[in-house]
Scaffold this motif. Structure first.
Motif, mmCIF file in Angstrom:
data_model
loop_
_atom_site.group_PDB
_atom_site.id
_atom_site.type_symbol
_atom_site.label_atom_id
_atom_site.label_comp_id
_atom_site.label_asym_id
_atom_site.label_seq_id
_atom_site.Cartn_x
_atom_site.Cartn_y
_atom_site.Cartn_z
ATOM 1 N N GLU A 37 49.271 36.905 39.839
ATOM 2 C CA GLU A 37 50.479 36.495 39.118
ATOM 3 C C GLU A 37 50.404 37.040 37.692
ATOM 4 O O GLU A 37 49.495 36.677 36.938
ATOM 5 C CB GLU A 37 50.572 34.973 39.086
ATOM 6 C CG GLU A 37 51.711 34.431 38.278
ATOM 7 C CD GLU A 37 51.642 32.923 38.073
ATOM 8 O OE1 GLU A 37 52.593 32.382 37.501
ATOM 9 O OE2 GLU A 37 50.644 32.293 38.479
ATOM 10 N N LEU A 39 51.191 37.029 34.013
ATOM 11 C CA LEU A 39 51.599 35.973 33.090
ATOM 12 C C LEU A 39 52.372 36.515 31.900
ATOM 13 O O LEU A 39 53.109 35.769 31.252
ATOM 14 C CB LEU A 39 50.365 35.201 32.610
ATOM 15 C CG LEU A 39 49.513 34.588 33.723
ATOM 16 C CD1 LEU A 39 48.252 33.964 33.143
ATOM 17 C CD2 LEU A 39 50.318 33.563 34.515
ATOM 18 N N ASP A 40 52.180 37.803 31.595
ATOM 19 C CA ASP A 40 52.866 38.446 30.465
ATOM 20 C C ASP A 40 53.431 39.773 30.940
ATOM 21 O O ASP A 40 52.688 40.648 31.368
ATOM 22 C CB ASP A 40 51.873 38.715 29.316
ATOM 23 C CG ASP A 40 51.144 37.460 28.873
ATOM 24 O OD1 ASP A 40 51.820 36.511 28.454
ATOM 25 O OD2 ASP A 40 49.905 37.439 28.971
ATOM 26 N N ARG A 48 48.317 39.396 30.567
ATOM 27 C CA ARG A 48 47.376 38.550 31.302
ATOM 28 C C ARG A 48 47.886 38.379 32.721
ATOM 29 O O ARG A 48 49.089 38.381 32.969
ATOM 30 C CB ARG A 48 47.259 37.175 30.644
ATOM 31 C CG ARG A 48 46.629 37.204 29.264
ATOM 32 C CD ARG A 48 46.704 35.860 28.563
ATOM 33 N NE ARG A 48 48.094 35.416 28.513
ATOM 34 C CZ ARG A 48 48.506 34.185 28.852
ATOM 35 N NH1 ARG A 48 47.655 33.266 29.249
ATOM 36 N NH2 ARG A 48 49.787 33.870 28.785
ATOM 37 N N ALA A 49 46.928 38.228 33.646
ATOM 38 C CA ALA A 49 47.273 37.988 35.045
ATOM 39 C C ALA A 49 46.271 36.997 35.626
ATOM 40 O O ALA A 49 45.078 37.066 35.331
ATOM 41 C CB ALA A 49 47.254 39.282 35.835
ATOM 42 N N ARG A 50 46.780 36.085 36.438
ATOM 43 C CA ARG A 50 45.919 35.136 37.149
ATOM 44 C C ARG A 50 45.633 35.736 38.531
ATOM 45 O O ARG A 50 46.556 36.051 39.284
ATOM 46 C CB ARG A 50 46.587 33.778 37.300
ATOM 47 C CG ARG A 50 45.706 32.735 37.956
ATOM 48 C CD ARG A 50 46.378 31.363 38.123
ATOM 49 N NE ARG A 50 47.425 31.047 37.175
ATOM 50 C CZ ARG A 50 47.235 30.609 35.919
ATOM 51 N NH1 ARG A 50 46.025 30.454 35.463
ATOM 52 N NH2 ARG A 50 48.263 30.334 35.143
ATOM 53 N N GLN A 52 43.646 35.327 42.155
ATOM 54 C CA GLN A 52 42.997 34.429 43.112
ATOM 55 C C GLN A 52 42.355 35.266 44.207
ATOM 56 O O GLN A 52 43.027 36.080 44.842
ATOM 57 C CB GLN A 52 44.007 33.453 43.731
ATOM 58 C CG GLN A 52 43.409 32.513 44.749
ATOM 59 C CD GLN A 52 42.371 31.581 44.137
ATOM 60 O OE1 GLN A 52 42.675 30.857 43.198
ATOM 61 N NE2 GLN A 52 41.157 31.608 44.656
ATOM 62 N N VAL A 60 41.763 34.240 34.926
ATOM 63 C CA VAL A 60 42.790 34.922 34.142
ATOM 64 C C VAL A 60 42.151 36.165 33.529
ATOM 65 O O VAL A 60 41.098 36.087 32.892
ATOM 66 C CB VAL A 60 43.376 34.008 33.048
ATOM 67 C CG1 VAL A 60 44.320 34.792 32.136
ATOM 68 C CG2 VAL A 60 44.098 32.821 33.678
ATOM 69 N N TRP A 61 42.788 37.304 33.784
ATOM 70 C CA TRP A 61 42.323 38.592 33.296
ATOM 71 C C TRP A 61 43.278 39.077 32.208
ATOM 72 O O TRP A 61 44.495 38.980 32.363
ATOM 73 C CB TRP A 61 42.290 39.613 34.432
ATOM 74 C CG TRP A 61 41.239 39.308 35.456
ATOM 75 C CD1 TRP A 61 41.304 38.393 36.468
ATOM 76 C CD2 TRP A 61 39.953 39.905 35.558
ATOM 77 N NE1 TRP A 61 40.144 38.397 37.196
ATOM 78 C CE2 TRP A 61 39.298 39.319 36.660
ATOM 79 C CE3 TRP A 61 39.297 40.899 34.829
ATOM 80 C CZ2 TRP A 61 38.015 39.688 37.039
ATOM 81 C CZ3 TRP A 61 38.026 41.273 35.211
ATOM 82 C CH2 TRP A 61 37.396 40.663 36.302
ATOM 83 N N THR A 62 42.732 39.614 31.113
ATOM 84 C CA THR A 62 43.519 40.138 30.006
ATOM 85 C C THR A 62 43.277 41.640 29.895
ATOM 86 O O THR A 62 42.119 42.084 29.845
ATOM 87 C CB THR A 62 43.121 39.454 28.676
ATOM 88 O OG1 THR A 62 43.307 38.041 28.817
ATOM 89 C CG2 THR A 62 43.967 39.973 27.519
ATOM 90 N N TRP A 74 40.560 45.482 32.197
ATOM 91 C CA TRP A 74 40.854 44.087 31.902
ATOM 92 C C TRP A 74 39.585 43.281 31.928
ATOM 93 O O TRP A 74 38.551 43.730 32.429
ATOM 94 C CB TRP A 74 41.964 43.527 32.759
ATOM 95 C CG TRP A 74 41.812 43.485 34.264
ATOM 96 C CD1 TRP A 74 40.726 43.805 35.024
ATOM 97 C CD2 TRP A 74 42.821 43.073 35.184
ATOM 98 N NE1 TRP A 74 40.998 43.629 36.343
ATOM 99 C CE2 TRP A 74 42.278 43.170 36.481
ATOM 100 C CE3 TRP A 74 44.124 42.618 35.050
ATOM 101 C CZ2 TRP A 74 42.996 42.836 37.626
ATOM 102 C CZ3 TRP A 74 44.824 42.297 36.192
ATOM 103 C CH2 TRP A 74 44.278 42.397 37.451
ATOM 104 N N SER A 76 37.833 39.168 32.032
ATOM 105 C CA SER A 76 37.940 37.747 32.338
ATOM 106 C C SER A 76 36.726 37.041 31.740
ATOM 107 O O SER A 76 35.591 37.520 31.876
ATOM 108 C CB SER A 76 37.977 37.531 33.853
ATOM 109 O OG SER A 76 38.030 36.160 34.152
#
Length: 138
Positions: A37, A39-40, A48-50, A52, A60-62, A74, A76
């Motif tokens: 997902e 996030l930004d 950022r992405a979540r 799973q 959460v990875w940036t 990225w 985490s």
């Protein structure tokens, strides 16, 4: 822990890049990802992405580095360990070469490597081969 895999893909680098940066569709390419997902938006530097994955808590990875059509990195963070993943694409005579790298650093990195190292290496390998299969499918 450090793990790296490279695969040659018989597809245009732009095709490979478009698949690679479309992180929300990664579950279509590999069983190592259940859900992503963003996030930004748009996906790029500082996004950022979540993520799973099976058998691993969601993280959460940036995005810490991003060069369109070439690479993104990225990161985490969890208590005691920082995980960094690099996704590089380079043009090759018959398409593109993709290099995926996973690094873990921090005081708990040796413990993470002991507990999850084999699984992490397996997942990165699955991701590389899944990307290859998807990119080479007409």
């Amino acid at each position: 822990m450090h793990f790296e895999i490279s695969v040659d893909i018989a597809a245009a680098p732009e095709t490979v890049w478009n698949l690679l940066k479309d992180v929300e569709r990664w579950p279509e390419m590999t069983a190592s990802i259940d859900r992503v997902e963003i996030l930004d938006r748009p996906f790029g530097l500082s996004s950022r992405a979540r993520v799973q994955q099976p058998k691993i808590p969601a993280a959460v990875w940036t995005v810490t580095a991003f060069t369109e059509n070439e690479t993104f990195t990225w990161e985490s963070r969890s208590p005691g360990v920082t995980t960094t993943a690099v996704h590089d694409i380079t043009p090759a005579p018959n398409g593109a070469t993709v290099r995926l790298t996973l690094d873990q650093k921090g005081p708990l990195a040796p413990l993470f490597a002991l507990l999850l190292g084999r699984l992490s290496r397996r997942y990165v390998t699955m991701e590389a081969h899944g990307l290859k299969a998807k990119a080479e499918t007409p």
